[in-house]
Enzyme design. Structure first.
Site, mmCIF file in Angstrom:
data_model
loop_
_atom_site.group_PDB
_atom_site.id
_atom_site.type_symbol
_atom_site.label_atom_id
_atom_site.label_comp_id
_atom_site.label_asym_id
_atom_site.label_seq_id
_atom_site.Cartn_x
_atom_site.Cartn_y
_atom_site.Cartn_z
ATOM 1 N N GLN A 15 0.914 -1.119 0.126
ATOM 2 C CA GLN A 15 0.142 0.044 -0.062
ATOM 3 C C GLN A 15 0.719 1.242 -0.020
ATOM 4 O OE1 GLN A 15 -3.828 0.140 2.382
ATOM 5 N NE2 GLN A 15 -2.595 -1.329 3.749
ATOM 6 N N ASP A 40 15.142 -8.968 -1.031
ATOM 7 C CA ASP A 40 14.407 -9.766 0.098
ATOM 8 C C ASP A 40 14.941 -9.427 1.607
ATOM 9 O OD1 ASP A 40 13.308 -11.506 1.708
ATOM 10 O OD2 ASP A 40 13.962 -13.531 0.832
ATOM 11 N N LEU A 41 14.242 -8.592 2.282
ATOM 12 C CA LEU A 41 14.574 -8.241 3.741
ATOM 13 C C LEU A 41 15.142 -9.585 4.606
ATOM 14 C CD1 LEU A 41 12.635 -5.037 4.612
ATOM 15 C CD2 LEU A 41 14.874 -5.290 3.500
ATOM 16 N N TYR A 65 6.766 -7.322 7.225
ATOM 17 C CA TYR A 65 5.935 -8.582 7.196
ATOM 18 C C TYR A 65 4.755 -8.109 8.046
ATOM 19 C CZ TYR A 65 4.296 -13.085 8.989
ATOM 20 O OH TYR A 65 3.498 -14.132 9.361
ATOM 21 N N THR A 105 5.152 1.453 13.355
ATOM 22 C CA THR A 105 3.788 1.090 13.674
ATOM 23 C C THR A 105 3.257 1.697 15.172
ATOM 24 O OG1 THR A 105 2.246 -0.638 13.712
ATOM 25 C CG2 THR A 105 4.561 -1.106 14.373
ATOM 26 N N ASP A 106 2.131 1.798 15.172
ATOM 27 C CA ASP A 106 1.457 2.141 16.777
ATOM 28 C C ASP A 106 1.277 0.874 17.481
ATOM 29 O OD1 ASP A 106 -0.105 1.136 14.520
ATOM 30 O OD2 ASP A 106 -2.094 1.283 15.775
ATOM 31 N N TYR A 129 4.302 -9.243 15.796
ATOM 32 C CA TYR A 129 4.343 -8.164 14.896
ATOM 33 C C TYR A 129 4.990 -6.865 15.628
ATOM 34 C CZ TYR A 129 2.769 -4.518 11.777
ATOM 35 O OH TYR A 129 2.831 -3.214 11.032
ATOM 36 N N LYS A 133 8.494 -5.150 15.035
ATOM 37 C CA LYS A 133 8.745 -3.673 14.498
ATOM 38 C C LYS A 133 9.401 -2.966 15.399
ATOM 39 C CE LYS A 133 6.943 -2.072 11.215
ATOM 40 N NZ LYS A 133 7.704 -1.917 9.964
ATOM 41 N N TRP A 154 -3.228 2.302 11.093
ATOM 42 C CA TRP A 154 -4.724 1.880 10.441
ATOM 43 C C TRP A 154 -4.459 2.538 9.122
ATOM 44 C CZ3 TRP A 154 -9.434 3.004 13.975
ATOM 45 C CH2 TRP A 154 -9.367 2.557 15.125
HETATM 46 N N1 LIG Z 1 -1.113 -1.597 6.990
HETATM 47 C C1 LIG Z 1 -1.265 -0.987 8.251
HETATM 48 O O1 LIG Z 1 -2.503 -0.861 8.765
HETATM 49 C C2 LIG Z 1 -0.069 -0.696 8.927
HETATM 50 C C3 LIG Z 1 -0.146 0.113 10.221
HETATM 51 C C4 LIG Z 1 0.790 0.657 10.790
HETATM 52 C C5 LIG Z 1 2.132 0.426 10.147
HETATM 53 N N2 LIG Z 1 2.285 0.044 8.947
HETATM 54 C C6 LIG Z 1 3.723 -0.193 8.565
HETATM 55 O O2 LIG Z 1 3.631 0.442 7.220
HETATM 56 C C7 LIG Z 1 4.513 -0.119 6.398
HETATM 57 C C8 LIG Z 1 3.837 -0.300 5.064
HETATM 58 O O3 LIG Z 1 2.713 -1.168 5.308
HETATM 59 P P1 LIG Z 1 1.761 -1.592 4.075
HETATM 60 O O4 LIG Z 1 0.357 -1.368 4.573
HETATM 61 O O5 LIG Z 1 1.919 -0.773 2.795
HETATM 62 O O6 LIG Z 1 1.990 -3.067 3.782
HETATM 63 P P2 LIG Z 1 1.577 -4.288 2.754
HETATM 64 O O7 LIG Z 1 0.627 -3.505 1.991
HETATM 65 O O8 LIG Z 1 1.402 -5.499 3.385
HETATM 66 O O9 LIG Z 1 2.925 -4.309 1.883
HETATM 67 C C9 LIG Z 1 3.971 -5.154 2.304
HETATM 68 C C10 LIG Z 1 5.279 -4.673 1.391
HETATM 69 O O10 LIG Z 1 6.361 -5.371 2.147
HETATM 70 C C11 LIG Z 1 7.259 -6.057 1.082
HETATM 71 N N3 LIG Z 1 7.611 -7.169 1.783
HETATM 72 C C12 LIG Z 1 7.158 -8.295 2.571
HETATM 73 N N4 LIG Z 1 8.087 -9.088 2.761
HETATM 74 C C13 LIG Z 1 9.171 -8.738 2.386
HETATM 75 C C14 LIG Z 1 10.492 -9.377 2.211
HETATM 76 N N5 LIG Z 1 10.893 -10.571 2.795
HETATM 77 N N6 LIG Z 1 11.432 -8.564 1.596
HETATM 78 C C15 LIG Z 1 11.125 -7.326 1.176
HETATM 79 N N7 LIG Z 1 10.051 -6.842 1.283
HETATM 80 C C16 LIG Z 1 9.027 -7.497 1.528
HETATM 81 C C17 LIG Z 1 5.850 -6.391 0.035
HETATM 82 O O11 LIG Z 1 6.793 -6.551 -1.161
HETATM 83 P P3 LIG Z 1 6.036 -6.689 -2.621
HETATM 84 O O12 LIG Z 1 6.122 -5.339 -3.181
HETATM 85 O O13 LIG Z 1 7.159 -7.711 -3.317
HETATM 86 O O14 LIG Z 1 4.704 -7.379 -2.671
HETATM 87 C C18 LIG Z 1 5.167 -5.028 0.070
HETATM 88 O O15 LIG Z 1 5.645 -4.100 -0.965
HETATM 89 C C19 LIG Z 1 5.018 -1.433 7.070
HETATM 90 O O16 LIG Z 1 6.306 -0.901 7.594
HETATM 91 C C20 LIG Z 1 3.945 -1.585 8.342
HETATM 92 O O17 LIG Z 1 4.733 -2.117 9.273
HETATM 93 C C21 LIG Z 1 1.263 -0.661 8.256
#
Ligand SMILES: NC(=O)c1ccc[n+]([C@@H]2O[C@H](COP(=O)([O-])OP(=O)(O)OC[C@H]3O[C@@H](n4cnc5c(N)ncnc54)[C@H](OP(=O)(O)O)[C@@H]3O)[C@@H](O)[C@H]2O)c1
Length: 300
Positions: A15, A40-41, A65, A105-106, A129, A133, A154
């Site tokens: 996203q 790949d992280l 993740y 993250t929160d 998780y 983080k 969120w």
């Molecule tokens: N979603 C939420 O509600 C939320 C809330 C608080 C904080 N966050 C933080 O915001 C950030 C972005 O979240 P998001 O919602 O955009 O997540 P997302 O839509 O689940 O996307 C995850 C991303 O991580 C990549 N990824 C997963 N495993 C990986 C690996 N082994 N090596 C390299 N890349 C990997 C994916 O790669 P691909 O591009 O190849 O698919 C994708 O680009 C994250 O740090 C998350 O912790 C999210």
């Protein structure tokens, strides 16, 4: 594949990663977004090789993740990506003289505070998780003093899996939906977060040695609500756009058990981002309207 002097985004189809690509492209700023097949992280040795070969001017880590419940059963993988991998990315950036903007993250908090969380509040994650983080934050900060850690919450967007898309789907499929009303937070648009990252990138690249701009910051859309309030706003926006919707019933967290516990209070105080960087994200209600405009094709 080379981008010396450009922005390296870790993450491509996520996203936030997709919105970062949109935001950097709109500014005509050179960037390269790498998904897990290219960077790949969980594989630290290749992370370092790739970053050193690319020599970016700045790294943005939008990869993680993010499967909160599944992490309870995959702690090693969550830690490899969110902690060790993030730390390795920050160290690799340091090796080529690049600052890093890292998204967190929160969920580093347990949600027991009765007021919005500030950056200096004690952390105490409720699950794997959040713990992975939090460890990632520590490793990023230790590896590269020129770091900005942005804690968000969120997250929603027209892409991938998120609460807005789930509610719109359930609204079409069901008559009633139960949504928890005792967890509060600030729904945050990936697009607004990405715009904030672009603004930060400009500032940092303009004066990379200014130490006062680095550290941990909270970055969420303005305002706050509950999941119930958020779901109700999504339904009313969908209804106004002619979509079929469902009735939302308020339920308690205890009535909706999940594998990982969630913080009851996820509200992050984002005033430090405003005072240090002059950046404020718009109200979540306004951000939701933009997202619904993108997601719902209205009848003529
Ligand atoms: N979603 C939420 O509600 C939320 C809330 C608080 C904080 N966050 C933080 O915001 C950030 C972005 O979240 P998001 O919602 O955009 O997540 P997302 O839509 O689940 O996307 C995850 C991303 O991580 C990549 N990824 C997963 N495993 C990986 C690996 N082994 N090596 C390299 N890349 C990997 C994916 O790669 P691909 O591009 O190849 O698919 C994708 O680009 C994250 O740090 C998350 O912790 C999210």
């Amino acid at each position: 594949m080379a981008n010396p002097g450009g922005v390296l985004i870790a993450g491509r189809n996520g996203q936030v990663a997709l919105e970062l690509a949109r935001a950097f492209a709109a500014r005509a700023q050179p960037f390269l977004a790498l998904g897990r097949s290219e960077l790949d992280l969980a594989d630290s040795a290749t992370v370092e090789k790739t970053v050193v070969a690319l020599r970016p001017a700045i790294v943005v880590n939008a990869a993680a993740y993010t499967a909160v419940d599944m992490a309870e059963d995959q702690p090693e993988l969550a830690t490899a990506i969110n902690a060790i991998g993030a730390g390795c990315l920050a160290r690799s950036a340091y090796r080529v003289g690049a600052p890093i903007i890292h998204i967190s993250t929160d969920y580093v908090f347990d949600g027991s505070k009765p007021a919005p969380y500030v950056e200096t509040d004690a952390t105490s994650p409720l699950g794997i998780y959040g713990a992975s983080k939090l460890e990632g934050e520590r490793l990023v900060a230790d590896a590269n003093s020129r770091h900005v850690i942005l804690r968000t919450a969120w997250v929603f967007s027209p892409h991938g899996h998120n609460f807005v898309k789930t509610m719109l789907r359930l609204g079409r499929e069901r008559e009633e939906i139960g949504v928890v009303a005792d967890q509060k937070g600030a729904p945050t648009s990936a697009a607004d977060l990405a715009d904030a990252v672009v603004a930060l990138t400009d500032k940092i690249l303009g004066a990379p040695d200014r130490s006062d701009q680095y550290g941990i910051f909270h970055a969420v859309n303005s305002g706050a609500t509950t999941w119930y309030g958020f779901a109700s706003a999504i339904m009313s926006g969908a209804r106004r756009r002619g979509s079929k919707t469902a009735h939302i019933n308020a339920i308690a967290t205890a009535d909706f058990p999940t594998r990982a516990r969630r913080p009851a209070n996820s509200i992050l105080d984002a005033s430090k981002l405003l005072s240090v960087h002059g950046i404020v994200l718009p109200a979540w209600e306004e951000a939701l309207e933009h997202c619904l405009d993108d997601l719902i094709i209205q009848p003529n």
